[in-house]
Design an enzyme around this catalytic site. Structure first.
Site, short mmCIF file in Angstrom:
data_model
loop_
_atom_site.label_atom_id
_atom_site.label_comp_id
_atom_site.label_asym_id
_atom_site.label_seq_id
_atom_site.Cartn_x
_atom_site.Cartn_y
_atom_site.Cartn_z
N ARG A 1 0.65 -1.54 0.33
CA ARG A 1 0.17 0.21 0.20
C ARG A 1 1.21 1.50 -0.14
NH1 ARG A 1 -3.56 2.51 5.02
NH2 ARG A 1 -5.21 3.48 3.87
N HIS B 1 0.65 4.48 -2.36
CA HIS B 1 0.59 5.87 -2.02
C HIS B 1 1.71 6.99 -2.06
CE1 HIS B 1 -3.25 5.68 1.00
NE2 HIS B 1 -3.72 3.99 0.26
N ASP B 2 2.44 6.05 -2.71
CA ASP B 2 3.94 7.39 -2.53
C ASP B 2 3.61 7.54 -4.16
OD1 ASP B 2 6.61 8.34 -2.30
OD2 ASP B 2 7.56 6.81 -3.52
N VAL C 1 0.78 10.30 -4.95
CA VAL C 1 0.72 11.46 -4.89
C VAL C 1 2.86 11.59 -4.53
CG1 VAL C 1 0.46 13.20 -2.93
CG2 VAL C 1 -1.03 10.60 -3.08
N GLY D 1 3.95 11.64 -7.81
CA GLY D 1 4.44 10.67 -8.26
C GLY D 1 5.64 9.30 -7.75
N GLU E 1 2.43 14.42 3.69
CA GLU E 1 1.46 13.68 2.95
C GLU E 1 1.24 12.76 4.19
OE1 GLU E 1 3.51 11.31 -0.61
OE2 GLU E 1 3.68 13.47 -1.15
N ASN F 1 -3.58 8.41 4.96
CA ASN F 1 -2.00 8.39 5.45
C ASN F 1 -1.34 7.51 6.66
OD1 ASN F 1 -1.06 7.55 2.69
ND2 ASN F 1 0.07 9.92 2.37
N HIS G 1 -5.85 -5.64 -2.14
CA HIS G 1 -7.21 -5.43 -1.19
C HIS G 1 -7.63 -7.33 -0.36
CE1 HIS G 1 -9.30 -1.52 -1.55
NE2 HIS G 1 -7.46 -1.67 -0.99
N ASP H 1 -9.14 -9.21 3.80
CA ASP H 1 -10.44 -10.73 3.08
C ASP H 1 -10.21 -11.48 4.25
OD1 ASP H 1 -10.11 -13.09 1.92
OD2 ASP H 1 -8.46 -13.20 1.15
N THR I 1 -8.39 -15.82 3.01
CA THR I 1 -7.40 -15.77 2.87
C THR I 1 -6.55 -14.25 3.53
OG1 THR I 1 -6.87 -15.48 0.83
CG2 THR I 1 -7.52 -17.32 1.82
C1 HEM Z 1 -9.27 1.18 -5.79
C2 HEM Z 1 -8.98 1.98 -4.79
C3 HEM Z 1 -8.48 1.93 -3.38
C4 HEM Z 1 -9.42 2.44 -2.77
C5 HEM Z 1 -10.30 3.20 -2.63
C6 HEM Z 1 -8.46 2.31 -1.86
C7 HEM Z 1 -8.31 1.74 -0.37
C8 HEM Z 1 -8.00 1.26 1.22
C9 HEM Z 1 -8.46 1.57 2.53
C10 HEM Z 1 -9.38 2.64 2.80
C11 HEM Z 1 -7.39 0.94 3.40
C12 HEM Z 1 -7.86 0.95 4.50
C13 HEM Z 1 -7.15 1.32 5.44
C14 HEM Z 1 -7.27 1.65 6.56
O1 HEM Z 1 -8.59 2.11 7.46
O2 HEM Z 1 -6.61 0.74 7.11
C15 HEM Z 1 -7.00 0.05 1.91
C16 HEM Z 1 -6.03 -0.77 2.88
C17 HEM Z 1 -5.41 -1.59 1.89
N1 HEM Z 1 -4.74 -0.88 0.43
FE1 HEM Z 1 -6.12 0.13 -0.76
N2 HEM Z 1 -7.57 1.40 -2.05
C18 HEM Z 1 -7.41 0.97 -3.20
C19 HEM Z 1 -6.84 0.38 -3.95
C20 HEM Z 1 -5.20 0.26 -3.97
C21 HEM Z 1 -3.99 -0.65 -4.31
C22 HEM Z 1 -3.98 0.13 -5.63
C23 HEM Z 1 -2.83 -1.22 -3.66
C24 HEM Z 1 -2.19 -1.43 -4.25
C25 HEM Z 1 -2.55 -2.61 -5.05
C26 HEM Z 1 -3.58 -1.44 -2.72
C27 HEM Z 1 -3.60 -1.86 -1.33
C28 HEM Z 1 -4.13 -2.38 0.25
C29 HEM Z 1 -3.61 -3.24 0.90
C30 HEM Z 1 -2.39 -3.67 0.93
C31 HEM Z 1 -3.96 -2.18 1.85
C32 HEM Z 1 -4.52 -3.16 3.55
C33 HEM Z 1 -2.78 -2.28 4.43
C34 HEM Z 1 -2.31 -3.00 5.17
O3 HEM Z 1 -2.66 -3.69 6.21
O4 HEM Z 1 -1.48 -2.17 6.04
N3 HEM Z 1 -4.96 -0.42 -2.15
N4 HEM Z 1 -6.77 0.71 0.84
#
Ligand code: HEM
Length: 364
Positions: A90, A94-95, A98, A100, A113, A119, A219, A268, A271
């Site tokens: 993630r 996020h890097d 925002v 680049g 950021e 973040n 996700h 998920d 898994t």
């Molecule tokens: C479609 C747009 C996306 C939205 C709206 C989104 C939103 C979010 C949100 C709200 C969370 C949880 C934040 C929290 O409450 O802790 C999350 C977690 C996560 N996102 Fe996304 N995300 C998006 C795209 C992506 C992309 C492109 C990736 C990576 C390729 C990604 C990887 C992850 C991962 C791995 C987590 C879990 C992080 C952790 O466990 O620390 N997401 N995302």
């Protein structure tokens, strides 16, 4: 108003105070602009990178004085917990979205950021710092933090997918010197986003709808705070008759678990520690936390992709699969593509000594 919403309202009012080209209604649930049909949301233009992009190269450090660079990062990632590994995937996203892919997300200080609401739940910074410290001992001033973030995203993906996702990372990024909290709100897609909004926000970063859908497969691992899907703007746990509603069994379970915004739950439910194609089965079954996940079923083009990524390979015996689910390679490709966005070169960037701060020009 809960303390969390109060903080968000302040953030939102600050956002409203800055001068910018966006005409927005402020949404106090995630600090993001609310798409308003009467006032269309204007995205940053999908323009070519502002700075001439240096040619990123696979094996860049092998040829540039630090042959062991990628190995050092890999070792640091291997020591991370599964949760930190999810955080590293993630972090790269996020890097890149925002300013680049320039490690601007790592800079510490007021209004960077890192201090912005989306973040606050990032993790894995310690792993990047650990890798950077080892790299500074081995090859001082050579390896950028931006490349460390890109390598770590790959290594974390490889580890969590049990080696199914593995790819070469073109490198040669420089670290940026600009990091502003307000930039995050307009560039990071919100979890309540509909298909058009998230598609447009990825398009603004040179990524098409397929890339968006493929990268959303991130996700399939990691966690979310309950507040990210139960806020006043979009409460995914409430009764909902629409086609994007969450599966009622999961919603009922989460209603019991989510006693506060800060409680974390797996993205998920099946898994949680594997980066795998289970995410797409979850989307099919409406077992996903965010609106932005659920809407992937809403167009024929995206539904076809969800269905194809959800399919298990055919197994010849218990352990011998025939064929390969196409998502793993697609994810690798999309991560490389995301890593091209607005890369800095030596004219506008530097190689930071510490990933959390820009270099002191007098001593370094
Ligand atoms: C479609 C747009 C996306 C939205 C709206 C989104 C939103 C979010 C949100 C709200 C969370 C949880 C934040 C929290 O409450 O802790 C999350 C977690 C996560 N996102 Fe996304 N995300 C998006 C795209 C992506 C992309 C492109 C990736 C990576 C390729 C990604 C990887 C992850 C991962 C791995 C987590 C879990 C992080 C952790 O466990 O620390 N997401 N995302």
């Amino acid at each position: 108003m809960t303390p969390m919403l109060a903080v968000l309202a302040v953030l939102a009012s600050l956002l409203g105070a800055v001068s910018c080209e966006f005409s927005i209604s402020i949404y106090a649930g995630y600090g993001f602009p609310l798409p308003n049909p009467n006032q269309p949301f204007k995205l940053p233009p999908a323009s070519p990178p502002k700075n001439p992009r240096p040619d990123l190269k696979v094996g860049y450090y092998a040829a540039n004085k630090c042959p062991q660079a990628e190995q050092i990062v890999k070792r640091a990632v291997e020591e991370a917990t599964p949760g930190e590994k999810a955080g590293l995937i993630r972090l790269f996203f996020h890097d890149c979205f925002v300013q680049g892919c320039d490690a601007s997300v790592l800079l510490e200080g007021p209004d960077t950021e890192r201090t912005a609401f989306p973040n606050l739940s990032l993790r894995g910074f310690n792993i990047i710092e650990k890798a950077k410290a080892a790299l500074e001992v081995e090859c001082k001033g050579i390896v950028s933090c931006a490349d460390i973030v890109a390598f770590a995203g790959r290594d974390a993906s490889c580890s969590l997918s049990d080696g199914k996702i593995n790819y070469q990372v073109p490198a040669g990024r420089y670290d940026g010197n600009v990091s502003r909290a307000n930039d995050t709100f307009l560039n990071l897609p919100p979890p309540f986003g509909d298909l058009k909004l998230i598609t447009d926000m990825f398009a603004a970063k040179g990524l098409d709808q397929t890339d968006m859908l493929v990268l959303s497969g991130g996700h399939s691992t990691g966690r979310s705070g309950c507040g990210s899907f139960t806020n006043s703007f979009s409460n995914r746990l409430q009764a909902d008759n629409s086609s994007r509603a969450m599966n009622r069994t999961l919603a009922d379970q989460l209603n019991t678990t989510c006693t506060a915004d800060s409680v974390n739950v797996p993205l998920d439910y099946k898994t949680p520690y594997a980066l795998d194609h289970q995410y797409y089965k979850n989307v099919q079954e409406h077992n996903v936390l965010f609106t932005s996940d659920a809407v992937l079923l809403e167009s024929p083009e995206t539904k076809v992709l969800v269905d194809s990524f959800a399919r298990d390979p055919f197994f010849l015996s218990d352990i011998i699969p025939i064929g390969r689910n196409p998502w793993y390679d697609a994810f690798a490709k999309a991560m490389v593509k995301m890593g091209n966005w607005e890369v800095k070169n030596s004219t506008v960037g530097e190689i930071r000594q510490f990933c959390g701060k820009v270099n002191d020009k007098k001593t370094y």
